[in-house]
Design a protein around this motif. Sequence first.
Motif, PDB file in Angstrom:
ATOM      1  N   SER A   8       0.817  -1.212   0.000  1.00  0.00           N
ATOM      2  CA  SER A   8       0.000   0.000   0.000  1.00  0.00           C
ATOM      3  C   SER A   8       0.852   1.264   0.000  1.00  0.00           C
ATOM      4  CB  SER A   8      -0.927   0.027   1.222  1.00  0.00           C
ATOM      5  OG  SER A   8      -1.831  -1.060   1.189  1.00  0.00           O
ATOM      6  N   GLU A   9       0.387   2.283  -0.690  1.00  0.00           N
ATOM      7  CA  GLU A   9       1.043   3.593  -0.670  1.00  0.00           C
ATOM      8  C   GLU A   9       0.528   4.439   0.487  1.00  0.00           C
ATOM      9  OE1 GLU A   9       0.729   5.518  -4.415  1.00  0.00           O
ATOM     10  OE2 GLU A   9       1.721   3.913  -5.523  1.00  0.00           O
ATOM     11  N   SER A  10      -0.631   4.089   1.007  1.00  0.00           N
ATOM     12  CA  SER A  10      -1.182   4.793   2.160  1.00  0.00           C
ATOM     13  C   SER A  10      -1.963   3.808   3.013  1.00  0.00           C
ATOM     14  CB  SER A  10      -2.089   5.948   1.719  1.00  0.00           C
ATOM     15  OG  SER A  10      -3.229   5.461   1.025  1.00  0.00           O
ATOM     16  N   TRP A  11      -2.175   4.188   4.278  1.00  0.00           N
ATOM     17  CA  TRP A  11      -2.902   3.336   5.214  1.00  0.00           C
ATOM     18  C   TRP A  11      -3.648   4.234   6.185  1.00  0.00           C
ATOM     19  CZ3 TRP A  11      -3.088  -1.814   4.451  1.00  0.00           C
ATOM     20  CH2 TRP A  11      -3.706  -2.594   5.433  1.00  0.00           C
ATOM     21  N   PHE A  12      -4.873   3.893   6.527  1.00  0.00           N
ATOM     22  CA  PHE A  12      -5.622   4.746   7.447  1.00  0.00           C
ATOM     23  C   PHE A  12      -6.035   3.986   8.702  1.00  0.00           C
ATOM     24  CE2 PHE A  12      -9.142   2.945   4.924  1.00  0.00           C
ATOM     25  CZ  PHE A  12     -10.053   2.606   5.920  1.00  0.00           C
ATOM     26  N   PHE A  13      -6.255   4.768   9.755  1.00  0.00           N
ATOM     27  CA  PHE A  13      -6.791   4.252  11.009  1.00  0.00           C
ATOM     28  C   PHE A  13      -8.076   5.013  11.315  1.00  0.00           C
ATOM     29  CE2 PHE A  13      -2.267   3.405  11.352  1.00  0.00           C
ATOM     30  CZ  PHE A  13      -2.219   2.143  11.916  1.00  0.00           C
ATOM     31  N   LYS A  14      -9.153   4.292  11.568  1.00  0.00           N
ATOM     32  CA  LYS A  14     -10.376   4.931  12.019  1.00  0.00           C
ATOM     33  C   LYS A  14     -10.179   5.382  13.472  1.00  0.00           C
ATOM     34  CE  LYS A  14     -14.281   3.055  10.683  1.00  0.00           C
ATOM     35  NZ  LYS A  14     -15.377   2.077  10.407  1.00  0.00           N
ATOM     36  N   VAL A  15     -10.766   6.518  13.829  1.00  0.00           N
ATOM     37  CA  VAL A  15     -10.546   7.082  15.163  1.00  0.00           C
ATOM     38  C   VAL A  15     -11.873   7.471  15.805  1.00  0.00           C
ATOM     39  CG1 VAL A  15      -8.212   7.894  14.661  1.00  0.00           C
ATOM     40  CG2 VAL A  15     -10.167   9.379  14.165  1.00  0.00           C
ATOM     41  N   LYS A  16     -11.866   7.454  17.125  1.00  0.00           N
ATOM     42  CA  LYS A  16     -13.043   7.849  17.888  1.00  0.00           C
ATOM     43  C   LYS A  16     -12.618   8.782  19.010  1.00  0.00           C
ATOM     44  CE  LYS A  16     -12.977   3.744  20.914  1.00  0.00           C
ATOM     45  NZ  LYS A  16     -11.735   3.169  20.331  1.00  0.00           N
ATOM     46  N   THR A  17     -13.589   9.388  19.665  1.00  0.00           N
ATOM     47  CA  THR A  17     -13.318  10.319  20.757  1.00  0.00           C
ATOM     48  C   THR A  17     -12.461   9.650  21.831  1.00  0.00           C
ATOM     49  OG1 THR A  17     -15.385  11.508  20.357  1.00  0.00           O
ATOM     50  CG2 THR A  17     -14.385  11.741  22.548  1.00  0.00           C
ATOM     51  N   GLY A  18     -11.398  10.347  22.238  1.00  0.00           N
ATOM     52  CA  GLY A  18     -10.500   9.837  23.276  1.00  0.00           C
ATOM     53  C   GLY A  18      -9.300   9.089  22.749  1.00  0.00           C
ATOM     54  N   ASP A  19      -9.291   8.764  21.452  1.00  0.00           N
ATOM     55  CA  ASP A  19      -8.167   8.023  20.879  1.00  0.00           C
ATOM     56  C   ASP A  19      -6.908   8.881  20.814  1.00  0.00           C
ATOM     57  OD1 ASP A  19      -9.543   5.699  20.546  1.00  0.00           O
ATOM     58  OD2 ASP A  19      -9.683   5.802  18.359  1.00  0.00           O
ATOM     59  N   LEU A  20      -5.766   8.238  21.024  1.00  0.00           N
ATOM     60  CA  LEU A  20      -4.462   8.873  20.890  1.00  0.00           C
ATOM     61  C   LEU A  20      -3.655   8.124  19.837  1.00  0.00           C
ATOM     62  CD1 LEU A  20      -2.163  10.789  21.926  1.00  0.00           C
ATOM     63  CD2 LEU A  20      -1.554   8.947  23.514  1.00  0.00           C
ATOM     64  N   LYS A  21      -3.037   8.865  18.931  1.00  0.00           N
ATOM     65  CA  LYS A  21      -2.115   8.307  17.947  1.00  0.00           C
ATOM     66  C   LYS A  21      -0.776   9.025  18.074  1.00  0.00           C
ATOM     67  CE  LYS A  21      -5.083   5.541  15.875  1.00  0.00           C
ATOM     68  NZ  LYS A  21      -4.974   4.069  16.010  1.00  0.00           N
ATOM     69  N   LEU A  22       0.299   8.244  18.205  1.00  0.00           N
ATOM     70  CA  LEU A  22       1.651   8.783  18.175  1.00  0.00           C
ATOM     71  C   LEU A  22       2.369   8.196  16.968  1.00  0.00           C
ATOM     72  CD1 LEU A  22       2.866   8.512  21.903  1.00  0.00           C
ATOM     73  CD2 LEU A  22       1.861  10.481  20.748  1.00  0.00           C
ATOM     74  N   PHE A  23       3.207   9.002  16.315  1.00  0.00           N
ATOM     75  CA  PHE A  23       3.896   8.538  15.119  1.00  0.00           C
ATOM     76  C   PHE A  23       5.146   9.388  14.905  1.00  0.00           C
ATOM     77  CE2 PHE A  23       0.299  11.330  14.275  1.00  0.00           C
ATOM     78  CZ  PHE A  23       0.869  12.386  13.582  1.00  0.00           C
ATOM     79  N   PRO A  24       6.111   8.891  14.109  1.00  0.00           N
ATOM     80  CA  PRO A  24       7.294   9.701  13.813  1.00  0.00           C
ATOM     81  C   PRO A  24       6.880  11.002  13.138  1.00  0.00           C
ATOM     82  CG  PRO A  24       7.619   7.424  13.116  1.00  0.00           C
ATOM     83  CD  PRO A  24       6.175   7.556  13.470  1.00  0.00           C
ATOM     84  N   SER A  25       7.497  12.099  13.538  1.00  0.00           N
ATOM     85  CA  SER A  25       7.106  13.402  12.994  1.00  0.00           C
ATOM     86  C   SER A  25       7.350  13.514  11.501  1.00  0.00           C
ATOM     87  CB  SER A  25       7.855  14.511  13.729  1.00  0.00           C
ATOM     88  OG  SER A  25       7.542  14.490  15.109  1.00  0.00           O
ATOM     89  N   SER A  26       8.218  12.665  10.961  1.00  0.00           N
ATOM     90  CA  SER A  26       8.519  12.680   9.525  1.00  0.00           C
ATOM     91  C   SER A  26       7.478  11.949   8.695  1.00  0.00           C
ATOM     92  CB  SER A  26       9.889  12.032   9.280  1.00  0.00           C
ATOM     93  OG  SER A  26       9.888  10.688   9.758  1.00  0.00           O
ATOM     94  N   LEU A  27       6.537  11.256   9.348  1.00  0.00           N
ATOM     95  CA  LEU A  27       5.550  10.460   8.622  1.00  0.00           C
ATOM     96  C   LEU A  27       4.471  11.360   8.027  1.00  0.00           C
ATOM     97  CD1 LEU A  27       4.615   7.602   7.865  1.00  0.00           C
ATOM     98  CD2 LEU A  27       3.372   7.512  10.044  1.00  0.00           C
TER      99      LEU A  27
END
Length: 206
Positions: free
Chosen positions: A150-169
Amino acid sequence: MIPQFAVDGVFPTPVLSSNIGRPWTEKELALFDYHSQHTHNNMGNTTSNDRYVLNAPEAKGILEFISKGIQHWVNTVMCPKNPIQMYVTQSWLNFTKPGEYHHTHEHPNSIISGVLYIDADYENDKIVFHRANRYQQIKFDPADFNWFNSESWFFKVKTGDLKLFPSSLTHNVEQKQGDNVRCSLAFNTFAKGYFGSEETLTALHL
């Protein structure tokens, strides 16, 4: 004998997921409401005028939760030999109304970036990440998409969710669907401590 095959991934891009697991307090809700009335236009949506939202006393509990997530990242992803201290630098609120979007971007001058979802509809809201090197010399059309093709990938999110990722992403938010105003708290981080080593001529003290 039937041959067995295994496909492993090397050098994966980590994305940490969690949820604060509680409703917002009255003081937190008042803070969000205040900032929703003090915004400026961004590329596709609006963002708070305040760029240091997590410095507010009302956000203390939220900052503690985010800090625990950052420390978990340090312990499990970075595993530094020498002690370092990660800290939040800037933090701001994004407001995305139906039909709006959030442009494709990265976060310079930061190590780990993150998003805490203040108001998100799981059926319609998501965050989309993009592969760093999207060029493919030979491109095959996959019958099924996975993390490898895949060239892209998504995550569905809901209230209260936290996502951390490399700042370069690279990431973005597609055109907002549903009726709610998507509200998210974004932030950047940096580190203090001892990096590298004297022996390898990579020592850095911050």
